[in-house]
Scaffold this active site. Structure first.
Site, PDB file in Angstrom:
ATOM      1  N   CYS A  29       2.470  10.047 -21.722  1.00  0.00           N
ATOM      2  CA  CYS A  29       1.792   9.947 -23.012  1.00  0.00           C
ATOM      3  C   CYS A  29       0.999   8.639 -23.042  1.00  0.00           C
ATOM      4  O   CYS A  29       1.111   7.830 -22.129  1.00  0.00           O
ATOM      5  CB  CYS A  29       2.794   9.976 -24.162  1.00  0.00           C
ATOM      6  SG  CYS A  29       3.918   8.548 -24.176  1.00  0.00           S
ATOM      7  N   HIS A  43      10.789   2.424 -23.507  1.00  0.00           N
ATOM      8  CA  HIS A  43      10.058   3.667 -23.766  1.00  0.00           C
ATOM      9  C   HIS A  43      10.501   4.757 -22.796  1.00  0.00           C
ATOM     10  O   HIS A  43      10.736   5.912 -23.206  1.00  0.00           O
ATOM     11  CB  HIS A  43       8.552   3.420 -23.632  1.00  0.00           C
ATOM     12  CG  HIS A  43       7.740   4.668 -23.737  1.00  0.00           C
ATOM     13  ND1 HIS A  43       7.428   5.265 -24.942  1.00  0.00           N
ATOM     14  CD2 HIS A  43       7.164   5.437 -22.770  1.00  0.00           C
ATOM     15  CE1 HIS A  43       6.701   6.346 -24.725  1.00  0.00           C
ATOM     16  NE2 HIS A  43       6.526   6.470 -23.411  1.00  0.00           N
ATOM     17  N   HIS A  49      10.452   9.471 -20.133  1.00  0.00           N
ATOM     18  CA  HIS A  49       9.180   9.465 -19.391  1.00  0.00           C
ATOM     19  C   HIS A  49       9.337   8.485 -18.228  1.00  0.00           C
ATOM     20  O   HIS A  49       9.164   7.288 -18.384  1.00  0.00           O
ATOM     21  CB  HIS A  49       8.034   9.042 -20.317  1.00  0.00           C
ATOM     22  CG  HIS A  49       7.757  10.019 -21.392  1.00  0.00           C
ATOM     23  ND1 HIS A  49       6.824   9.785 -22.398  1.00  0.00           N
ATOM     24  CD2 HIS A  49       8.270  11.254 -21.654  1.00  0.00           C
ATOM     25  CE1 HIS A  49       6.780  10.829 -23.206  1.00  0.00           C
ATOM     26  NE2 HIS A  49       7.653  11.731 -22.780  1.00  0.00           N
ATOM     27  N   CYS A  62       8.699   4.300 -10.703  1.00  0.00           N
ATOM     28  CA  CYS A  62       9.658   5.334 -11.073  1.00  0.00           C
ATOM     29  C   CYS A  62      10.892   4.653 -11.665  1.00  0.00           C
ATOM     30  O   CYS A  62      11.548   3.846 -10.996  1.00  0.00           O
ATOM     31  CB  CYS A  62      10.049   6.167  -9.855  1.00  0.00           C
ATOM     32  SG  CYS A  62      11.340   7.387 -10.215  1.00  0.00           S
ATOM     33  N   CYS A  65      14.197   5.692  -9.819  1.00  0.00           N
ATOM     34  CA  CYS A  65      14.421   4.966  -8.553  1.00  0.00           C
ATOM     35  C   CYS A  65      14.479   3.464  -8.774  1.00  0.00           C
ATOM     36  O   CYS A  65      14.964   2.723  -7.900  1.00  0.00           O
ATOM     37  CB  CYS A  65      13.293   5.274  -7.562  1.00  0.00           C
ATOM     38  SG  CYS A  65      13.076   7.014  -7.203  1.00  0.00           S
ATOM     39  N   CYS A 150     -23.500 -11.809  23.101  1.00  0.00           N
ATOM     40  CA  CYS A 150     -22.497 -12.804  23.504  1.00  0.00           C
ATOM     41  C   CYS A 150     -22.643 -14.079  22.664  1.00  0.00           C
ATOM     42  O   CYS A 150     -21.656 -14.788  22.426  1.00  0.00           O
ATOM     43  CB  CYS A 150     -22.615 -13.124  24.989  1.00  0.00           C
ATOM     44  SG  CYS A 150     -24.252 -13.700  25.511  1.00  0.00           S
ATOM     45  N   HIS A 444     -25.865 -16.584  29.616  1.00  0.00           N
ATOM     46  CA  HIS A 444     -24.714 -15.890  29.015  1.00  0.00           C
ATOM     47  C   HIS A 444     -23.795 -16.918  28.358  1.00  0.00           C
ATOM     48  O   HIS A 444     -23.565 -18.001  28.902  1.00  0.00           O
ATOM     49  CB  HIS A 444     -23.958 -15.115  30.101  1.00  0.00           C
ATOM     50  CG  HIS A 444     -22.755 -14.389  29.596  1.00  0.00           C
ATOM     51  ND1 HIS A 444     -22.826 -13.383  28.660  1.00  0.00           N
ATOM     52  CD2 HIS A 444     -21.429 -14.528  29.899  1.00  0.00           C
ATOM     53  CE1 HIS A 444     -21.608 -12.931  28.402  1.00  0.00           C
ATOM     54  NE2 HIS A 444     -20.739 -13.610  29.138  1.00  0.00           N
TER      55      HIS A 444
END
EC number: 3.4.19.12
Length: 490
Positions: A29, A43, A49, A62, A65, A150, A444
């Protein structure tokens, strides 16, 4: 589910009227309740709920849980709703004013953490800590060369192994506030750090980073070989622009007056003193810098002076072999007084006329990371070439002799040991070296990085190999990265 946040008339607890205290919304809700004060718990108990959503982060709780539900599908839904919340922010500022929308979703700003008495007690009873061992390879990862990239890979390796920068990104401190987070280079760097320290061993493909560099530094776009130093400065500039400093940025304690992580780590202050040769009046300016470019012997610029330790003595931790140029030599030349000559007269504020003068550079404020650029590529009207002069550089560097406060200890450009050389604030440790092999036209880039104390590795694009300290110190050196010692920890 987060759409409840925007459909509700008032995002406050229906019992106490507070909008903070980890506000949760009932999924059965339209009810908002504080988690901290357990109003949402009351609540859930009275109405049965048993599911509620955390309006700050989107987690599902939850009550049966008594824990949050970590579900892959729910997490994906939360991310999608968070993206909608981000887009909706511009149209519903009053609804989301209590929430800080970021690229990753709705979240509040980080606050400092202090251990509780209970946590301190647990730490005292459990002194053993997990730490990086000498054979640990966490943080080591090769980078695929995407076509003459590189120059980028070697700088990325240096940045990802910068101690304080690593700590910043791995602690998830970046909060993006760009309108298009996908174009934020700092967000990409944050992802890059996570990739490097994830434990994966396969080479990483930095295609997103390359795309963002091309987007924000267009002079580096294309598959031609670029200069690693130029890429470093461009990357720092874009990162600086994409970082978000707080409202007190102008009060930040660095020459750029910015408190973003880039300026906190890399910005130093260079003091320039111009002295009139007639009245000896001094005009001083201080400019911010991210790196120091140093001339080398063999360039068209006359190099002076040679090391006073050429007889085999040790200066600033550098062993001097006869005829060998050292990093200290380059720094002494950089900070020596220079006569500007009759063709460069300045208007003296004391004499009120144009006079000859001398100019001297010193360090007013040292950065946390000191980057030295050895100017190996010379471009002039007559020639373009690479300078291969060997420069000896130390593992530990004391910058005290080159500070503005130590200026009096140098007479006529000659080195004198300062009395405050034991100042630990000015001492640095080498942690990365970028090298260039080849010629100006064809070459390089590779890098050496320090994994942890005395553990060095060579990074050659996708290939990472163990290196010795001798390998590092014998290398030619193009970019040298030093970190303040007192801010390092293993």
């Amino acid at each position: 589910c987060l759409f409840l946040l925007f459909q509700a008339k008032s995002c406050i607890c229906h019992m106490c009227g507070a909008h903070l205290n980890r506000l949760h919304s009932c999924l059965y809700c339209v009810f908002f309740g504080c988690f901290t004060k357990k109003h949402i718990h009351e609540h859930a108990k009275t109405k049965r709920h048993n599911l509620a959503i955390d309006l700050l982060y989107g987690g599902i709780y939850c009550f049966m849980c008594q824990d949050y539900i970590y579900d892959k599908d729910m997490e994906q839904i939360a991310k999608e709703e968070q993206r909608k919340a981000w887009k909706l922010q511009a149209f519903t500022p009053t609804v989301v004013s209590h929430y800080q929308c970021t690229m990753t979703g709705i979240g509040e700003k980080y606050s400092t953490w202090e251990p509780t008495k209970r946590e301190l007690e647990l730490l005292r009873h459990n002194p053993k800590r997990r730490k990086i061992t000498t054979n640990c390879t966490i943080g080591l990862r090769g980078l695929i060369n995407l076509g003459n990239t590189c120059f980028m890979n070697c700088i990325v390796q240096a940045l990802t192994h910068t101690p304080l920068l690593r700590d910043f990104f791995l602690s998830d401190r970046h909060k993006c506030e760009m309108q298009s987070p996908s174009s934020c280079l700092v967000c990409e760097m944050s992802t890059l750090f996570q990739e490097f320290y994830s434990g994966h061993r396969s080479p990483h493909i930095p295609y997103r980073l390359l795309h963002l560099v091309w987007t924000h530094a267009r002079h580096l776009a294309g598959y031609e070989q670029q200069d690693a130093h130029e890429f470093l400065i461009a990357a720092l500039d874009v990162l600086h622009r994409h970082c978000k400093g707080d409202d007190n940025g102008k009060k930040a304690n660095n020459p750029n007056h910015c408190n973003c992580i880039i300026d906190q780590i890399f910005t130093g202050g260079l003091q320039s003193d111009v002295t009139c040769q007639v009245c000896h009046g001094v005009s001083t300016t201080i400019d911010p810098f991210w790196d120091i470019s140093l001339d080398l012997p063999g360039s068209s610029t006359p190099f002076w002076p040679l090391s006073p330790g050429s007889d085999g003595s040790v200066v600033n931790g550098e062993s001097h072999v006869s005829g060998t140029t050292t990093l200290t030599d380059c720094l002494r030349r950089f900070t020596r007084p220079e006569h500007l000559g009759s063709s460069a007269k300045i208007k003296c504020s004391g004499c009120h006329s144009y006079q000859e003068s001398t100019k001297q550079l010193t360090m007013k404020k040292l950065p946390i990371v000191a980057c030295f650029h050895l100017k190996r590529f010379e471009h002039s009207a007559k020639l373009r070439r690479k300078i291969t002069t060997y420069v000896s550089f130390p593992l530990e560097l004391d910058m005290t002799p080159f500070m503005a406060s130590s200026k009096e200890s140098r007479m006529n450009g000659q080195y004198q040991q300062p009395t405050d050389s034991l100042n630990n604030d000015n001492k640095y440790s080498l942690f990365a070296v970028v090298n260039h092999q080849g010629t100006l036209e064809s070459g390089h880039y590779t890098s050496f990085i320090r994994q942890h104390k005395d553990q060095w590795f060579k990074c050659d694009d996708a290939i990472i190999t163990k290196a010795s300290i001798k390998d590092v110190l014998d290398s030619e050196g193009y970019l040298l990265f030093y970190h303040k010692q007192f801010l390092e920890y293993e």
